[in-house]
Design an enzyme around this catalytic site. Structure first.
Site, PDB file in Angstrom:
ATOM      1  N   ASP A  23      -0.522  96.958  -6.915  1.00  0.00           N
ATOM      2  CA  ASP A  23      -0.717  95.962  -5.860  1.00  0.00           C
ATOM      3  C   ASP A  23      -0.526  96.708  -4.551  1.00  0.00           C
ATOM      4  OD1 ASP A  23      -0.473  94.035  -3.913  1.00  0.00           O
ATOM      5  OD2 ASP A  23       0.815  92.704  -5.094  1.00  0.00           O
ATOM      6  N   TYR A  35      14.107  93.979  -5.961  1.00  0.00           N
ATOM      7  CA  TYR A  35      12.790  93.380  -6.120  1.00  0.00           C
ATOM      8  C   TYR A  35      11.786  94.072  -5.218  1.00  0.00           C
ATOM      9  CZ  TYR A  35       8.887  90.224  -6.039  1.00  0.00           C
ATOM     10  OH  TYR A  35       7.622  89.719  -6.135  1.00  0.00           O
ATOM     11  N   LYS A  74       5.878  92.334  -8.615  1.00  0.00           N
ATOM     12  CA  LYS A  74       5.866  92.112 -10.067  1.00  0.00           C
ATOM     13  C   LYS A  74       5.170  93.269 -10.756  1.00  0.00           C
ATOM     14  CE  LYS A  74       7.321  89.628 -12.602  1.00  0.00           C
ATOM     15  NZ  LYS A  74       8.714  89.683 -13.074  1.00  0.00           N
TER      16      LYS A  74
HETATM   17  C1  F6R Z   1       3.903  88.267  -5.720  1.00  0.00           C
HETATM   18  C2  F6R Z   1       4.310  86.970  -6.161  1.00  0.00           C
HETATM   19  C3  F6R Z   1       4.450  85.882  -5.172  1.00  0.00           C
HETATM   20  C4  F6R Z   1       5.493  86.194  -4.120  1.00  0.00           C
HETATM   21  C5  F6R Z   1       5.690  85.006  -3.169  1.00  0.00           C
HETATM   22  C6  F6R Z   1       6.643  85.332  -2.036  1.00  0.00           C
HETATM   23  O1  F6R Z   1       3.337  89.037  -6.727  1.00  0.00           O
HETATM   24  O2  F6R Z   1       4.541  86.778  -7.307  1.00  0.00           O
HETATM   25  O3  F6R Z   1       4.726  84.669  -5.824  1.00  0.00           O
HETATM   26  O4  F6R Z   1       6.700  86.513  -4.740  1.00  0.00           O
HETATM   27  O5  F6R Z   1       4.441  84.679  -2.578  1.00  0.00           O
HETATM   28  O6  F6R Z   1       6.202  86.490  -1.417  1.00  0.00           O
HETATM   29  P1  F6R Z   1       6.875  87.120  -0.124  1.00  0.00           P
HETATM   30  O7  F6R Z   1       8.338  87.326  -0.412  1.00  0.00           O
HETATM   31  O8  F6R Z   1       6.114  88.407   0.035  1.00  0.00           O
HETATM   32  O9  F6R Z   1       6.632  86.162   0.989  1.00  0.00           O
HETATM   33 MG    MG Z   2       0.043  91.050  -8.821  1.00  0.00          MG
HETATM   34 MG    MG Z   3       0.973  90.995  -4.134  1.00  0.00          MG
END
Ligand code: F6R
Ligand code: MG
Ligand code: MG
Length: 366
Positions: A12, A229, A232
């Site tokens: 990613d 973290y 993913k």
């Molecule tokens: C990313 C994912 C999303 C993010 C969520 C919060 O792969 O699973 O669900 O975790 O959109 O993202 P941030 O912390 O970047 O705002």
């Molecule tokens: Mg992804």
């Molecule tokens: Mg992403």
């Protein structure tokens, strides 16, 4: 024909509209670099696609697994796409999975996910590449078990003489960094005892009893590398099909039931895995639901013919609808487990701070 290596390497490195999807310009940029490598005969062939917000590089070559030149090529693709496309448009989380500035011979441990296998090309060599978004490597445990060890999914286990002996599963313990080989059907219950905990024990490879490699999956857990973290570990898996191996349809059959996986919203929720065609390889509701694409190829003299977008079929419409229904059901649990993951598995958590803040207000229970 010498041996061929199939490498699926993904990361990613930034996406459109939050964590929704990779943009075409990222795919085109990656293709240009790999086309050059192909013209220079550094690789046999390639295919670039996306699983939601993950850029997926499929590369065939003759250099074997864990080859520094191939890993460096993939690393450079991710770096260049990040610098020249993701950053230009300020795509969300540009370069997210590239945990280091310095390449050191292998992308493992640096962020990207990798699944690679080397084999002698059979007279006809159909493969499928599965790639999922918003879930974890252990998400392949259930379907790989069903394909290679459950005759209710794979009749070939019973009626094809060359599959009848069963398979050997290589399972990795992500916490201890160790792996073990377990045979089915004889050790099925031991195998299930481990892989029923997909956050820790993941199927890394599957072999036929004569040693032929049938499946390989990515096993990276970014949070274990970075200690925090960072995104993913949306996984990828390559399988070989037909002729003494599971049929393409036996592989797909394992995805006809939208089983629950971890990794939805903030990497901290459980949701159904929805099998989708490339046109739906994106995430929307609650940053999901978690999705999987299946691309079929024929390998011929190391080259790739395809893909066949295998979930692009009305037969999977029912499964997608079912997944949407399950998504609605689990979502109603809001912040409660088991929709929300247990504290040790959550990728985002304020829990320690909340407990600390309230510490002094806790009194002896009556
Ligand atoms: C990313 C994912 C999303 C993010 C969520 C919060 O792969 O699973 O669900 O975790 O959109 O993202 P941030 O912390 O970047 O705002
Ligand atoms: Mg992804
Ligand atoms: Mg992403």
């Amino acid at each position: 024909m010498a041996k061929v290596t199939v490498s699926a390497i993904k990361a990613d490195i930034g996406s459109l509209a939050g964590h929704h999807k990779v943009i075409n310009e990222q795919i085109e940029y990656a293709k240009n670099i790999l086309e050059k490598a192909k013209n220079e005969e550094k690789i046999f062939d390639y295919y670039v696609f996306n699983a939601g917000d993950d850029l997926e590089l499929l590369i065939t070559h003759d250099k074997g697994t864990d080859n520094p030149a191939i890993h460096e090529l993939a690393w450079n693709v991710f770096k260049e796409v990040t610098n020249n496309v993701s950053k230009k448009y300020k795509l969300y989380a540009a370069g997210q999975d590239l945990l280091s500035d310095a390449f050191s011979g292998n992308v493992k441990g640096l962020g990207p996910g990798v699944a690679e296998m080397e084999f002698e090309e059979r007279p006809s060599e159909p493969i499928i590449v599965f790639a999922a978004d918003k879930t974890e490597p252990g998400a392949w445990n259930l379907p790989l078990y069903r394909v290679f060890a459950d005759p209710f999914c794979t009749p070939g286990l019973v009626i094809d003489p060359s599959m009848h002996e069963g398979f050997i599963f290589e399972v990795m313990d992500l916490m201890e960094g160790k792996s073990i080989l377990l045979k089915t059907p004889e050790e099925s219950y031991d195998l299930l005892a481990l892989i029923g905990t997909p956050s820790r024990f993941v199927i890394a490879r599957v072999y036929r009893k004569d040693g032929l490699i049938a499946a390989v999956a990515s096993t990276t857990r970014l949070s274990l590398i970075a200690g925090r973290y960072v995104g993913k570990d949306d996984p990828v898996c390559i399988v070989r099909a037909q002729r003494g191996l599971p049929a393409v349809g036996e592989y797909l059959e394992a995805f006809a039931y939208p089983y629950l996986v971890s990794g939805w919203m903030r990497g901290s929720h459980v949701g159904p895995l929805m099998p989708v065609p490339l046109k739906y390889s994106q995430v929307t509701r609650f940053d999901g639901p978690p999705r999987v694409v299946a691309l079929g190829f024929q390998i011929y003299n190391g080259k790739l013919l395809g893909p066949a977008d295998l979930f692009d079929d009305p037969a999977f419409e029912y499964v997608r609808n079912k997944a949407a229904e399950i998504a609605e059901y689990v979502r109603r649990h809001g912040p409660f487990m088991p929709h929300r993951l247990g504290p040790e598995e959550m990728e985002y958590t304020t829990l320690p701070e909340v407990i600390k803040k309230l510490e002094k207000r806790f009194t002896e229970a009556k």
